[in-house]
Design a protein around this motif. Structure first.
Motif, PDB file in Angstrom:
ATOM      1  N   LYS A  37       0.819  -1.222   0.000  1.00 29.40           N
ATOM      2  CA  LYS A  37       0.000   0.000   0.000  1.00 29.40           C
ATOM      3  C   LYS A  37       0.851   1.269   0.000  1.00 29.40           C
ATOM      4  O   LYS A  37       0.396   2.319  -0.435  1.00 29.40           O
ATOM      5  CB  LYS A  37      -0.955   0.008   1.184  1.00 29.40           C
ATOM      6  CG  LYS A  37      -0.334   0.233   2.542  1.00 29.40           C
ATOM      7  CD  LYS A  37      -1.438   0.191   3.599  1.00 29.40           C
ATOM      8  CE  LYS A  37      -0.898   0.089   5.004  1.00 29.40           C
ATOM      9  NZ  LYS A  37      -0.175   1.263   5.475  1.00 29.40           N
ATOM     10  N   VAL A 179      -4.588  -3.200  -0.674  1.00 27.70           N
ATOM     11  CA  VAL A 179      -5.642  -4.219  -0.693  1.00 27.70           C
ATOM     12  C   VAL A 179      -6.796  -3.696   0.152  1.00 27.70           C
ATOM     13  O   VAL A 179      -6.613  -3.333   1.319  1.00 27.70           O
ATOM     14  CB  VAL A 179      -5.118  -5.566  -0.149  1.00 27.70           C
ATOM     15  CG1 VAL A 179      -6.255  -6.556   0.050  1.00 27.70           C
ATOM     16  CG2 VAL A 179      -4.080  -6.136  -1.106  1.00 27.70           C
ATOM     17  N   ALA A 212       1.106 -10.920   4.627  1.00 29.05           N
ATOM     18  CA  ALA A 212       2.438 -10.624   5.174  1.00 29.05           C
ATOM     19  C   ALA A 212       2.482  -9.141   5.504  1.00 29.05           C
ATOM     20  O   ALA A 212       3.437  -8.456   5.168  1.00 29.05           O
ATOM     21  CB  ALA A 212       3.519 -10.991   4.159  1.00 29.05           C
ATOM     22  N   PRO A 215       2.686  -5.444  11.208  1.00 27.96           N
ATOM     23  CA  PRO A 215       1.777  -5.033  12.284  1.00 27.96           C
ATOM     24  C   PRO A 215       0.344  -4.836  11.819  1.00 27.96           C
ATOM     25  O   PRO A 215      -0.571  -4.799  12.631  1.00 27.96           O
ATOM     26  CB  PRO A 215       2.394  -3.714  12.778  1.00 27.96           C
ATOM     27  CG  PRO A 215       3.293  -3.256  11.697  1.00 27.96           C
ATOM     28  CD  PRO A 215       3.765  -4.478  10.975  1.00 27.96           C
TER      29      PRO A 215
HETATM   30  C1  FAD Z   1      12.310   0.081  16.228  1.00 25.66           C
HETATM   31  C2  FAD Z   1      12.513  -1.280  15.630  1.00 25.66           C
HETATM   32  C3  FAD Z   1      13.793  -1.768  15.456  1.00 25.66           C
HETATM   33  C4  FAD Z   1      13.982  -3.044  14.910  1.00 25.66           C
HETATM   34  N1  FAD Z   1      15.243  -3.455  14.643  1.00 25.66           N
HETATM   35  C5  FAD Z   1      15.454  -4.675  14.104  1.00 25.66           C
HETATM   36  C6  FAD Z   1      16.764  -5.075  13.738  1.00 25.66           C
HETATM   37  O1  FAD Z   1      17.720  -4.317  13.812  1.00 25.66           O
HETATM   38  N2  FAD Z   1      16.915  -6.328  13.259  1.00 25.66           N
HETATM   39  C7  FAD Z   1      15.863  -7.191  13.138  1.00 25.66           C
HETATM   40  O2  FAD Z   1      16.091  -8.333  12.758  1.00 25.66           O
HETATM   41  N3  FAD Z   1      14.601  -6.814  13.384  1.00 25.66           N
HETATM   42  C8  FAD Z   1      14.369  -5.563  13.860  1.00 25.66           C
HETATM   43  N4  FAD Z   1      13.097  -5.143  14.114  1.00 25.66           N
HETATM   44  C9  FAD Z   1      11.989  -6.019  13.750  1.00 25.66           C
HETATM   45  C10 FAD Z   1      11.792  -5.989  12.226  1.00 25.66           C
HETATM   46  O3  FAD Z   1      11.932  -4.690  11.742  1.00 25.66           O
HETATM   47  C11 FAD Z   1      10.417  -6.525  11.841  1.00 25.66           C
HETATM   48  O4  FAD Z   1      10.208  -7.760  12.463  1.00 25.66           O
HETATM   49  C12 FAD Z   1      10.281  -6.712  10.328  1.00 25.66           C
HETATM   50  O5  FAD Z   1      10.809  -5.621   9.627  1.00 25.66           O
HETATM   51  C13 FAD Z   1       8.818  -6.894   9.970  1.00 25.66           C
HETATM   52  O6  FAD Z   1       8.719  -6.972   8.563  1.00 25.66           O
HETATM   53  P1  FAD Z   1       7.318  -7.229   7.876  1.00 25.66           P
HETATM   54  O7  FAD Z   1       7.538  -7.344   6.438  1.00 25.66           O
HETATM   55  O8  FAD Z   1       6.662  -8.384   8.572  1.00 25.66           O
HETATM   56  O9  FAD Z   1       6.457  -5.943   8.259  1.00 25.66           O
HETATM   57  P2  FAD Z   1       6.505  -4.502   7.524  1.00 25.66           P
HETATM   58  O10 FAD Z   1       7.879  -4.115   7.180  1.00 25.66           O
HETATM   59  O11 FAD Z   1       5.710  -3.578   8.373  1.00 25.66           O
HETATM   60  O12 FAD Z   1       5.742  -4.781   6.178  1.00 25.66           O
HETATM   61  C14 FAD Z   1       4.339  -4.945   6.120  1.00 25.66           C
HETATM   62  C15 FAD Z   1       3.851  -4.155   4.923  1.00 25.66           C
HETATM   63  O13 FAD Z   1       2.476  -4.452   4.672  1.00 25.66           O
HETATM   64  C16 FAD Z   1       1.922  -3.303   4.071  1.00 25.66           C
HETATM   65  N5  FAD Z   1       0.459  -3.380   4.164  1.00 25.66           N
HETATM   66  C17 FAD Z   1      -0.300  -3.348   5.281  1.00 25.66           C
HETATM   67  N6  FAD Z   1      -1.603  -3.407   4.962  1.00 25.66           N
HETATM   68  C18 FAD Z   1      -1.670  -3.482   3.606  1.00 25.66           C
HETATM   69  C19 FAD Z   1      -2.748  -3.540   2.669  1.00 25.66           C
HETATM   70  N7  FAD Z   1      -4.036  -3.535   3.066  1.00 25.66           N
HETATM   71  N8  FAD Z   1      -2.472  -3.584   1.341  1.00 25.66           N
HETATM   72  C20 FAD Z   1      -1.178  -3.581   0.905  1.00 25.66           C
HETATM   73  N9  FAD Z   1      -0.127  -3.502   1.761  1.00 25.66           N
HETATM   74  C21 FAD Z   1      -0.358  -3.467   3.096  1.00 25.66           C
HETATM   75  C22 FAD Z   1       2.512  -2.158   4.884  1.00 25.66           C
HETATM   76  O14 FAD Z   1       2.455  -0.928   4.194  1.00 25.66           O
HETATM   77  C23 FAD Z   1       3.929  -2.648   5.132  1.00 25.66           C
HETATM   78  O15 FAD Z   1       4.873  -2.105   4.227  1.00 25.66           O
HETATM   79  C24 FAD Z   1      12.866  -3.852  14.598  1.00 25.66           C
HETATM   80  C25 FAD Z   1      11.573  -3.354  14.760  1.00 25.66           C
HETATM   81  C26 FAD Z   1      11.399  -2.068  15.258  1.00 25.66           C
HETATM   82  C27 FAD Z   1      10.018  -1.501  15.386  1.00 25.66           C
END
Ligand code: FAD
Length: 541
Positions: A37, A179, A212, A215
């Motif tokens: 998104k 989505v 995927a 949060p």
């Molecule tokens: C402050 C902080 C520091 C961290 N540091 C580390 C670190 O150094 N090393 C480490 O291993 N982990 C770290 N983590 C954890 C790590 O960043 C996360 O576990 C990981 O990046 C999560 O990735 P993701 O793809 O699951 O989520 P996200 O990166 O949030 O991706 C989910 C995506 O889904 C998209 N989305 C949501 N709803 C929709 C929709 N309806 N339609 C289309 N798209 C949608 C969102 O826009 C988003 O881009 C950290 C987390 C935080 C908060």
């Protein structure tokens, strides 16, 4: 662009997890549509601490997470060589710390058993004098220090490299595409409706839909009337646009948490907080108290921290699996692949929890679950297949600099983003003129990113090539960058100004919490100059 049609799999979410799943499934020969998104990596992934680490902290209560993430980190640093670099920590121990130097050394001895998995070196114990020689900024009150090695990574490029490889293997990947609903039929999820940035509504049918969305995954799951339970935790960082220390440094916060001052390439990240989050995931603000909390903790071990000028903050929300009662910090970083068929949503799979450092493994297990559903036999290859730009060794940066007529530093930065494909980027048209002198970024690279890397806004350009990431925070380059992107995308003059204004306004939200007195004065001057150029009103409103 309209990508309506039928796919084997639709993946919702273009963070590191969704991008990893799309790549894995595409390499296995399945047809994939990946929808994001916002922009690639603009959610939690981009707001991370930029570390591929094993998490020695989890050793206290969750060895398995340390083992899994060090092991997967070992694969990631092999397939993404251009994107990773070693980060060496000094962990100073002060007289009243929760761990004395012996306990700290014991913890590192245990962590050393995992270090070879991610190709990192074992720790060393330093006397007070040795630590001060290595890092003169440390407080002389320390009794000694231990070292610890981790890896740094550019998460935006890591996410994009996965997207790029998925596309190279047949996937369709659309950013700025939300989505809005899931299509259901008799207990099955059979597709997704989505809206592109220009407001066009479309739908795609698929045999499996993967949630995927990090949060946001409870929100996405609710579209299929099923549950994903998270305990979201907010974390912020302060960004300094330069190196403050020779090494990365760990410190204890006032409430005994581990804080990090991470010396990444040419900038420093101080973080992070970890607080239960109940707010709007699309508007996560940083408050000044959070900044003060971090600076206070770092100041105790690195007294001069307040003399340095921060350039902005970042904020993200961890997609932590739900658990009642524990403190946020003690929550496991485990992940779960959830097949929702038993909840009446066959064909719908969520991947929740985890860490950037083990995204590849999370993607592999999710893809295995998808393949089981589809009766598809292909095996995962992502632990051995290099990401784009890593198929061969890059030429020496000095040689690339001469060939392309750019400074060696610009060539090095180009190679960290594109690996052995760097020369190709410069050959695609556009001049070697430096658009962003702080970083430095060439006009040619920005043109390439707009043509081939789905840059549609200045914020996308910030993530893809580092425009405005340096000390001037864009004051010197945002308008020039808007011109270059605007030419490629056929923007009118007013669209170019609007794009610059939107970028400054967005960046301002992250900058305001760290501007001290001098910072406000500089900011007013920079914005005044830009307003004059744009003949516009106050861009901060
Ligand atoms: C402050 C902080 C520091 C961290 N540091 C580390 C670190 O150094 N090393 C480490 O291993 N982990 C770290 N983590 C954890 C790590 O960043 C996360 O576990 C990981 O990046 C999560 O990735 P993701 O793809 O699951 O989520 P996200 O990166 O949030 O991706 C989910 C995506 O889904 C998209 N989305 C949501 N709803 C929709 C929709 N309806 N339609 C289309 N798209 C949608 C969102 O826009 C988003 O881009 C950290 C987390 C935080 C908060």
């Amino acid at each position: 662009m309209n990508a309506s049609g039928s796919y084997d799999v639709v993946v919702i979410g273009g963070g590191v997890t969704g991008a990893g799943v799309a790549r894995d499934l595409s390499l296995r020969g399945l047809s994939v549509l990946l929808l994001e998104k916002g922009d690639w990596g603009a959610g939690t992934s981009g707001a991370s601490s930029w570390m591929i680490h094993g998490g020695p902290r989890y050793l206290e209560f969750d060895w398995e997470t340390t083992r899994l993430s060090t092991q997967d980190a070992g694969y990631i640093v092999t397939i993404a060589r251009n994107l990773v670099y070693r980060v060496l920590f000094l962990i100073p121990v002060l007289p009243h710390d929760k761990n004395n130097i012996e306990r700290m050394e014991t913890a590192m001895e245990v962590y050393d058993r995992f270090q070879p998995l991610k190709k990192a070196h074992p720790h060393r114990r330093l006397t007070r004098e040795e630590a001060l020689r290595a890092e003169p900024g440390l407080t002389p009150e320390m009794v000694g220090a231990v070292t610890m090695e981790e890896w740094g990574v550019d998460p935006h490029r890591l996410v994009f490299a996965n997207v790029q490889d998925a596309v190279a293997h047949g996937a369709r990947a659309l950013n700025h595409t939300r989505v809005t609903a899931l299509i259901r039929d008799a207990g099955k999820v059979i597709g997704a409706r989505y809206r592109t940035a220009d407001g066009v509504e479309s739908e795609a049918r698929a045999r499996v839909i993967v949630n995927a969305s990090g949060p946001w995954s409870p929100e996405t799951a609710a579209m299929a009337d099923v549950k994903v339970e998270l305990r979201p935790a907010k974390g912020i960082h302060i960004v300094y646009p330069h190196r403050i220390s020779n090494f990365s440094i760990s410190a204890e916060s006032i409430d005994g948490r581990d804080l990090l001052m991470v010396a990444h390439g040419g900038f420093t990240l101080v973080g992070t907080t970890d607080d239960d989050f109940y707010g709007d995931l699309d508007s996560v603000d940083v408050i000044e108290d959070e900044v003060d909390y971090l600076v206070q903790g770092i100041e105790r071990v690195f007294p001069s921290i307040r003399q340095y000028r921060a350039v902005r903050t970042t904020a993200g929300v961890r997609p932590t699996l739900f658990k009642w009662r524990r403190y946020e910090d003690e929550l496991s970083r485990r992940y779960e692949v959830i097949d929702h068929s038993e909840q009446g949503a066959d064909g719908f799979i969520s991947i929740a929890g985890g860490k950037l450092s083990m995204y590849r493994l999370m993607a592999e297990e999710t893809s295995d679950a998808v393949c089981r559903k589809l009766g598809h036999q292909a095996r995962c290859e992502t632990s051995v297949r290099p990401l784009p730009g890593n198929e061969s060794d890059p030429m020496p940066a000095a040689e690339l600099a001469v060939r392309c007529g750019i400074p060696t530093l610009a060539a090095m930065k180009l190679q960290t983003r594109h690996g052995s494909d760097a020369e190709k980027v410069m050959d695609d048209g556009g001049t070697s003129r430096l658009l962003c002198r702080c970083e430095p970024v060439t006009e040619a690279e920005l043109i390439f990113a707009t043509r081939h890397e789905q840059v549609r806004t200045l914020a996308d350009a910030f993530r893809r090539v580092g425009i405005a990431a340096g000390p001037c925070a864009g004051a010197a380059c945002v308008l020039r960058a808007a011109e270059v992107i605007g030419r490629e995308l056929d923007w009118s003059a007013s669209q170019r100004f609007d794009a610059a204004r939107e970028f400054v306004r967005g960046a301002w939200l992250g900058r305001a919490p760290v501007l001290g007195q001098a910072g406000w004065a500089e900011e007013e001057m920079a914005q005044g100059a830009m307003r004059g150029l744009m003949e516009a009103g106050d861009v901060t409103r």
